[in-house]
Enzyme design. Structure first.
Site, PDB file in Angstrom:
ATOM      1  N   VAL A   1      35.012  46.917  42.473  1.00 33.12           N
ATOM      2  CA  VAL A   1      34.489  46.945  41.121  1.00 33.12           C
ATOM      3  C   VAL A   1      34.359  48.388  40.617  1.00 33.12           C
ATOM      4  O   VAL A   1      33.981  49.289  41.381  1.00 33.12           O
ATOM      5  CB  VAL A   1      33.134  46.194  41.047  1.00 33.12           C
ATOM      6  CG1 VAL A   1      32.066  46.868  41.878  1.00 33.12           C
ATOM      7  CG2 VAL A   1      32.670  46.032  39.604  1.00 33.12           C
TER       8      VAL A   1
ATOM      9  N   GLY B   1      36.935  43.075  39.846  1.00 31.37           N
ATOM     10  CA  GLY B   1      36.631  43.622  41.166  1.00 31.37           C
ATOM     11  C   GLY B   1      35.311  43.150  41.730  1.00 31.37           C
ATOM     12  O   GLY B   1      35.054  43.270  42.917  1.00 31.37           O
TER      13      GLY B   1
ATOM     14  N   SER C   1      36.191  -4.753  46.124  1.00 33.88           N
ATOM     15  CA  SER C   1      36.852  -3.470  45.853  1.00 33.88           C
ATOM     16  C   SER C   1      36.032  -2.616  44.881  1.00 33.88           C
ATOM     17  O   SER C   1      36.427  -2.397  43.743  1.00 33.88           O
ATOM     18  CB  SER C   1      38.283  -3.670  45.343  1.00 33.88           C
ATOM     19  OG  SER C   1      38.394  -4.696  44.380  1.00 33.88           O
TER      20      SER C   1
HETATM   21  N1  LIG Z   1      36.532  60.067  35.753  1.00 34.67           N
HETATM   22  C1  LIG Z   1      37.297  59.007  35.727  1.00 34.67           C
HETATM   23  N2  LIG Z   1      36.779  57.844  35.350  1.00 34.67           N
HETATM   24  C2  LIG Z   1      37.584  56.764  35.355  1.00 34.67           C
HETATM   25  C3  LIG Z   1      38.940  56.857  35.740  1.00 34.67           C
HETATM   26  N3  LIG Z   1      39.475  55.613  35.660  1.00 34.67           N
HETATM   27  C4  LIG Z   1      38.486  54.797  35.227  1.00 34.67           C
HETATM   28  N4  LIG Z   1      37.342  55.497  35.050  1.00 34.67           N
HETATM   29  C5  LIG Z   1      36.060  54.946  34.585  1.00 34.67           C
HETATM   30  O1  LIG Z   1      35.560  54.033  35.536  1.00 34.67           O
HETATM   31  C6  LIG Z   1      34.844  52.991  34.874  1.00 34.67           C
HETATM   32  C7  LIG Z   1      35.337  51.637  35.359  1.00 34.67           C
HETATM   33  O2  LIG Z   1      36.669  51.462  34.945  1.00 34.67           O
HETATM   34  P1  LIG Z   1      37.310  50.030  34.781  1.00 34.67           P
HETATM   35  O3  LIG Z   1      38.740  50.226  34.472  1.00 34.67           O
HETATM   36  O4  LIG Z   1      36.522  49.174  33.900  1.00 34.67           O
HETATM   37  O5  LIG Z   1      37.150  49.505  36.281  1.00 34.67           O
HETATM   38  P2  LIG Z   1      37.667  48.132  36.878  1.00 34.67           P
HETATM   39  O6  LIG Z   1      38.195  48.405  38.227  1.00 34.67           O
HETATM   40  O7  LIG Z   1      38.586  47.461  35.949  1.00 34.67           O
HETATM   41  O8  LIG Z   1      36.293  47.333  36.995  1.00 34.67           O
HETATM   42  P3  LIG Z   1      36.098  45.739  37.198  1.00 34.67           P
HETATM   43  O9  LIG Z   1      37.248  45.091  36.572  1.00 34.67           O
HETATM   44  O10 LIG Z   1      34.819  45.404  36.550  1.00 34.67           O
HETATM   45  O11 LIG Z   1      36.080  45.529  38.664  1.00 34.67           O
HETATM   46  C8  LIG Z   1      35.055  53.193  33.393  1.00 34.67           C
HETATM   47  O12 LIG Z   1      33.926  53.764  32.839  1.00 34.67           O
HETATM   48  C9  LIG Z   1      36.236  54.133  33.316  1.00 34.67           C
HETATM   49  O13 LIG Z   1      36.205  54.965  32.197  1.00 34.67           O
HETATM   50  C10 LIG Z   1      39.461  58.124  36.109  1.00 34.67           C
HETATM   51  O14 LIG Z   1      40.630  58.291  36.449  1.00 34.67           O
HETATM   52  N5  LIG Z   1      38.587  59.156  36.103  1.00 34.67           N
END
Ligand SMILES: Nc1nc2c(ncn2[C@@H]2O[C@H](COP(=O)(O)OP(=O)(O)OP(=O)(O)O)[C@@H](O)[C@H]2O)c(=O)[nH]1
Ligand SMILES: [Mg+2]
Lengths: 312, 638
Positions: B29, B106, B537
């Site tokens: 997640v 996730g 039945s």
């Molecule tokens: N700093 C940083 N933050 C990131 C990056 N990728 C994603 N995030 C942040 O991580 C958080 C979760 O991202 P999501 O894409 O929603 O994560 P997910 O894996 O889809 O989460 P679930 O589907 O709920 O399991 C968000 O706030 C994004 O902005 C990255 O490469 N760098």
């Protein structure tokens, strides 16, 4: 170099993973299932089915599952390109005859061309056509924005028809690529007693095994073309020579990509006057299909609210 | 580098000749799955017009910096909670193919949705947060990919911006996850450092990851192959239905593996009956010629009339699946209530459904923690190995022999609760009787119906004890005999004295009792007699099974007297005994009789005479084509 691929050796440090595998706690005594022998046999000859054949076979499978597992089905015929493809697929699945009613929930505000199409092909395709009216607009949730409220009439009409006939399964021609909440749908989608969609608690669905036991009084939505795209629909319509409503083709530089109620559907600028030209246009366009549907754009959650309440 | 083709160059606007590959994004997640999907769409120029502005507005409305995940997390609760709840799909194109990206949640709470999404994929991207490293859902998803049969996996180490693009941190995670997957028999095709939020490593290798030489995400996706239909394996055609819309009797289903043509000698499993494919039917053009292979939904007709039903599997002689009542399976469990030894479940194998009992739980593991859990039950989101004993014989293949037919689904209370792979099947005592050829009668059905002035039928009288089934059955028998027919009474109690004396009154035994009654009655009906079955039945499902066996010959009559009336009649003294507690599983006072929702006829015997009720049955039989009224009809028949 982190390509953990046998052909990729050479450049860069070797991945260490391969040698450390033995330190990992193994599940089930370290006996992963060996791959099925067929997958180990290497290259297979080219497939004998093309993309449209695959889509068609999957849709037929779904329709036959629905017919085998539910007691009282109806197919929602909105007269548009998607539901016409769906009727065609049903005729293929059941060898020419659609063995359940085609239900048109009529808002009374469709284009005249649509009614003409319905009257002609309802007969020609020997459909058991059931036309059901929608309630007046006053009977619909006044807190919805205008176009959504107008569309919600259709949900009410649908509920009336469900109560009237007692259907336990409604076959609907929605597609994942149309709209983001539709992309979250199941193929067999359970509805509550009130027709609502519980998006937070959809049952698991995998390997073409479907949940087909709606609780007493509730119904299922069945989505046989969920996996098709707009371009697939047109390519198949062309290949199978399925009739269409002429409003989809360009007239005076405009055409409809999606047909709804007259007052809340707008044409898009287009010069495509044949299906071939539509396919070329779709290949290049970045305008979403439902751009001409007012109800999708009123507020962020308007469409979701409609769908949760039972809209298609 | 831009992997997206300028669309005007695309040679195939209808998309029919480009391969399509379906890829699921999995991982713990918040590790960035939805963000990666959003970013991929953006980097490859695949976002529809107006989408970017919409995402900006949606993010701003929630007081957040720009969130790519809102592209897919379309539900209000998903956006409000910043978490993916249900799986979704979106498409884009690379140079060589159309990609369907499947975003999976996730959070452990939504593992069922992750499986729903991942089960549709040809390949997977497993994503890991560079700061957090490998977590329990990373391992659980990795293990489930293996159970779902997904062998092509690319790893993405995300949020490299949060670890200053450290090559060491990347290598540590890469080593740990690769070792884990290889332990499961999956070799990752690539391990890629990225920042999904900023775009590094997504469509190109940016200077911040200059130390990395491997493919970017788009290139890695381009290397994953679409799954192919299993044309090379032995024929398996699970039967979905038998259609008789016109004078053809069409057996419909999808070919799961192998191929078939008209003229093929086939075996119908698990019964082992043999036949030949007469034609391959279709619409609008029919019949079809040539060979039809895995993936096609087909309809066939056979060269002989034999009993075949949904759930049977058609195979070629000499290469049949096994006929079994015992299966060992490796499963994942998704239901709140743990699966325990002794549990009664419903198993779906292809189009067959069978009640089953869990007779042993051999192993139970939490694939997230890698700890062996207790082995008396399999908890939610855990995996395990179980032995199932099935109420009826099924045709099954081990997963090793056939990945399509070697998997099953377990249902609890009408909802899918788990699924997994068939590890082995124990062939029953009974040798597979593929050489049984039913001997056909010397008489044609028409010859008999001409003499009896009726067609063969199974008349099924169901109702509470004391409702008058036997009385009506006997009156009907007399009536049909008087008009020259050939009625034969099969009374439930009479058969229990002999043929069925090995059966008790458990639900399982009751079903078997009904099945045998239906088989015997159907045999009589096929030979032109009218079999009159009088049996309580009580279960709808059992009567539905009887209807499937007798098929079009079946006429169900609900003998429906009010319960008090039945009890006051009490012809066999059963109600009295049951009230006294000496007849435990007696249907009648326990309210476990399920009346038919639909039947050919319903008769209330408390308000009509026997003669009157018999008239009504006779009328129904005439109206539904069992009895011929006119001699003229007969002449046409001879
Ligand atoms: N700093 C940083 N933050 C990131 C990056 N990728 C994603 N995030 C942040 O991580 C958080 C979760 O991202 P999501 O894409 O929603 O994560 P997910 O894996 O889809 O989460 P679930 O589907 O709920 O399991 C968000 O706030 C994004 O902005 C990255 O490469 N760098
Ligand atoms: Mg997500």
């Amino acid at each position: 170099m982190h390509l953990l691929n046998s052909e990729s050796g050479g450049a860069g440090p070797q991945p260490t993973a391969l040698t450390e595998a033995s330190t990992v706690p193994k599940i089930f005594g370290g006996q992963p299932l060996p791959p099925p022998s067929i997958l180990a046999e290497g290259r297979l000859p080219p497939p004998s089915m093309d993309h449209l054949d695959e889509l068609e076979a999957q849709s037929i499978y779904i329709l036959r599952e629905a017919f085998a597992r539910l007691k009282k089905l109806a197919l929602l015929w909105s007269l548009g390109k998607d539901s016409n493809v769906m009727i065609w697929l049903a005729r293929k699945a059941f060898f020419g005859r659609v063995p359940f009613p085609a239900l048109h929930v009529d808002t009374g505000k469709k284009f005249p061309e649509m009614y003409a199409f319905r009257d002609r092909f309802g007969k020609e395709w020997e459909l058991d056509l059931k036309v059901e009216p929608c309630p007046p607009i006053d009977a619909v949730d006044p807190t919805l924005p205008p176009a959504a409220r107008s569309a919600a009439r259709k949900t009410e009409g649908l509920k009336w028809a469900l109560t009237k006939y007692g259907f336990d399964g409604l076959i609907a021609g929605i597609r994942r690529d149309e709209e983001a909440t539709r992309a979250k749908e199941r193929v067999f989608s359970p509805r509550g007693i009130e027709g609502g969609w519980d998006v937070r608690d959809q049952p698991p669905e995998f390997w073409d095994h479907f949940n087909a036991s709606p609780p007493q009084g509730a119904h299922l939505r069945i989505h046989p073309i969920l996996h098709w795209t707009e371009a697939d629909i047109w390519a198949y319509t062309k290949r199978e020579n399925i009739p269409i409503i002429p409003l989809y083709l360009s007239k005076d530089g405009k055409r409809y990509r999606s047909l709804g109620d007259q007052d809340i559907t707008n044409p898009v600028a287009s010069t495509a006057s044949s299906i071939d030209e539509i396919l070329i246009e779709l290949d290049a366009t970045k305008v979403p299909e439902r751009a001409g549907r007012a109800l999708d754009h009123e507020t962020e959650d308007a469409f979701e609210r409609l769908r949760v309440a039972g809209y298609l | 580098m831009n992997m997206i083709l300028p669309s005007s160059v695309s040679a195939t606007p209808n998309g029919t000749t480009r391969p399509q590959v379906r890829i699921v994004i999995v991982g713990h997640v918040d590790h960035g799955k939805s963000t990666l999907v959003g970013r991929l769409l953006h980097e490859t120029g695949s976002l529809p017009e107006g989408k970017l502005e919409m995402l900006k507005a949606v993010s701003a409305r929630r007081g957040m910096p720009f969130e790519w995940s809102f592209l897919l997390d379309a539900l209000q609760t998903e956006r409000d909670q910043g978490i993916t709840i249900d799986t979704t799909q979106i498409r884009f194109r690379t140079r060589s193919r159309d990609v369907v990206l499947i975003d999976a949640p996730g959070h452990a709470e939504f593992l069922r949705n992750m499986i729903t999404g991942a089960s549709q994929a040809d390949g997977a991207v497993l994503i890991i947060d560079a700061l957090e490293g490998v977590r329990d859902q990373t391992r659980r998803h990795g293990y489930l990919l293996h159970l779902l049969g997904i062998k092509q996996v690319a790893i993405v180490v995300n949020k490299m911006d949060r670890v200053d693009f450290s090559a060491d941190r990347f290598k540590a995670i890469s080593d740990e996850i690769s070792a884990h997957l290889i332990g499961l028999g999956v070799t990752p095709s690539a391990v890629i450092p990225i920042s999904a939020r900023d775009g590094d490593g997504v469509a190109e290798r940016t200077p911040r990851i200059s130390w990395y030489q491997g493919p970017c995400v788009v290139e890695a996706l381009d290397a994953l192959e679409p799954a192919r239909p299993l044309e090379q394996l032995a024929l398996r055609l699970p039967v979905q239905a038998i259609y008789k819309f016109d004078d053809r009797r069409i057996v419909a289903g999808r070919i799961e593996s192998g191929h078939l043509s008209a003229g093929d000698e086939i075996v119908i499993m698990p019964a082992g009956k043999i036949a030949k494919i007469k034609t391959v039917e279709s619409w609008p053009v029919t019949p079809l010629h040539g060979s039809h292979s895995a993936g096609r939904s087909v309809g066939i007709t056979l060269d002989r009339e034999l009993f075949i039903e949904r759930g049977d599997v058609i195979a070629h002689a000499g290469a049949t699946p096994r006929d079994t009542r015992r299966i060992r399976a490796r499963i994942f469990w998704l239901h709140d209530k743990p699966l325990a030894k002794g549990d009664q479940v419903l198993v779906r194998l292809g189009t067959r459904e069978s009640r089953a009992q869990v007779v042993a739980i051999e192993k139970a593991v939490d694939p997230g923690e890698l700890s062996n859990a207790e082995t008396t039950s399999i908890a939610r989101n855990h995996v395990g190995e179980i032995d199932l004993s099935l109420a009826q014989p099924v045709a099954a293949d081990p997963y090793q022999d056939n990945p399509r037919t070697g998997r099953l689904v377990i249902e609890v209370n009408g909802r899918i609760a788990g699924g997994g792979l068939v590890l082995s099947v124990e062939a029953g005592q009974r040798a597979v009787p593929i050489d049984i050829v039913p001997v056909e009668s010397a008489l044609r059905p028409e010859e008999r119906s001409a003499r009896y002035r009726h067609n063969g039928a199974v008349i099924w009288l169901t109702g509470l004890p004391g409702s008058g089934k036997s009385t009506l059955a006997r009156a009907l028998e007399r009536r049909l005999f008087s008009r020259g027919g050939s009625p034969i009474l099969l009374d439930g109690d009479t058969l229990r004295a002999g043929l069925n004396n090995d059966l008790g009154f458990s639900p399982q035994d009751r079903s078997e009792n009904i099945r045998r009654l239906a088989e015997v009655a159907t045999h009589l009906a096929r030979n032109g007699h009218v079999a009159i079955v009088a049996a309580v039945s009580p279960a709808i499902a059992d009567r539905a099974a009887a209807r499937r066996i007798a098929d079009a010959a079946f006429r169900e009559i609900h003998v429906a007297a009010p319960a008090e009336v039945c009890e006051s009649r009490d012809p066999k003294g059963h109600y009295a005994k049951a009230r006294a507690g000496t007849l435990p599983s007696f249907t009648g006072i326990t309210n476990d009789y399920q009346p038919p929702l639909e039947c050919e006829l319903k008769l209330d015997t408390s308000t009509r005479t026997v003669a009157d009720a018999t008239d009504a049955i006779e009328r129904m039989l005439a109206e539904t084509g069992v009895l011929f009224d006119e001699l003229v009809d007969l002449a046409a028949n001879i």
